[in-house]
Write an enzyme that holds these catalytic residues in place. Sequence first.
Site, mmCIF file in Angstrom:
data_model
loop_
_atom_site.group_PDB
_atom_site.id
_atom_site.type_symbol
_atom_site.label_atom_id
_atom_site.label_comp_id
_atom_site.label_asym_id
_atom_site.label_seq_id
_atom_site.Cartn_x
_atom_site.Cartn_y
_atom_site.Cartn_z
ATOM 1 N N THR A 1 0.841 -1.193 0.000
ATOM 2 C CA THR A 1 0.000 0.000 0.000
ATOM 3 C C THR A 1 0.875 1.242 0.000
ATOM 4 O O THR A 1 1.954 1.258 0.580
ATOM 5 C CB THR A 1 -0.950 0.051 1.218
ATOM 6 O OG1 THR A 1 -0.191 -0.024 2.419
ATOM 7 C CG2 THR A 1 -1.973 -1.054 1.181
ATOM 8 N N GLU B 1 -4.751 4.412 3.021
ATOM 9 C CA GLU B 1 -3.835 3.437 2.424
ATOM 10 C C GLU B 1 -4.361 3.003 1.071
ATOM 11 O O GLU B 1 -5.493 2.540 0.963
ATOM 12 C CB GLU B 1 -3.723 2.206 3.315
ATOM 13 C CG GLU B 1 -3.276 2.541 4.718
ATOM 14 C CD GLU B 1 -3.064 1.295 5.555
ATOM 15 O OE1 GLU B 1 -2.687 0.256 5.002
ATOM 16 O OE2 GLU B 1 -3.301 1.392 6.752
#
Length: 178
Positions: free
Chosen positions: A45, A103
Amino acid sequence: MRSPGGDRPLLVGPESGPTSPFPLRVGGPVIKGFGRGSKELQIPTANIPIEGLSVGGCENVESGVYYGYASLALPSAPEPIVFPMVMSIGWNPFYKNKVRSVEVHIIHEFKEDFYGVEMRLVILGYIRPEYDYVSKEALIEDIKFDIKVGLKSLERGAYKAFKDDPYLKTVKQGEGRN
Ligand SMILES: Cc1cc2nc3c(=O)[nH]c(=O)nc-3n(C[C@H](O)[C@H](O)[C@H](O)COP(=O)(O)O)c2cc1C
């Protein structure tokens, strides 16, 4: 506590295109997360500071999982490149985080990290709330399904059109780079 499996639709959001509050446009420099993404989950991420939400006027956005497009102003490329993405905004109940985070999983395989690079997001739809899970495997299975939902939902014309959104393309040269 969520277990693996469970039926959910592959297409989310109306066929006619994003409806309020979408599209949401937010951005910021890619910062380090807690570092579990790639190592533990093998789902890397790219995080941006939570303040990115307020810059975009989206500080009240509900926690949960969303899909849309992300652009990156990579130093190796002459202009920002746009990728499909799925993202989580929230507290990661499985990891019991103490801070809210943004994220983004960019649906592309990168060979290198790109911390410091400016990332811009056009968020087009809400997939699901954040859950706590019985196991790490159950979390991974759900994120893999989110990726399918995001890609399938973006195939529709009224969503695909946002790939060319000027917000994604207008990162200034050097902006957000170290
Ligand atoms: C599409 C997507 C969906 C996610 N869904 C959840 C969720 O439902 N519950 C949760 O606790 N964390 C969820 N996460 C967050 C992951 O737990 C998180 O990305 C992972 O802990 C890695 O974080 P780190 O790189 O900051 O360590 C999701 C992340 C993404 C990209």
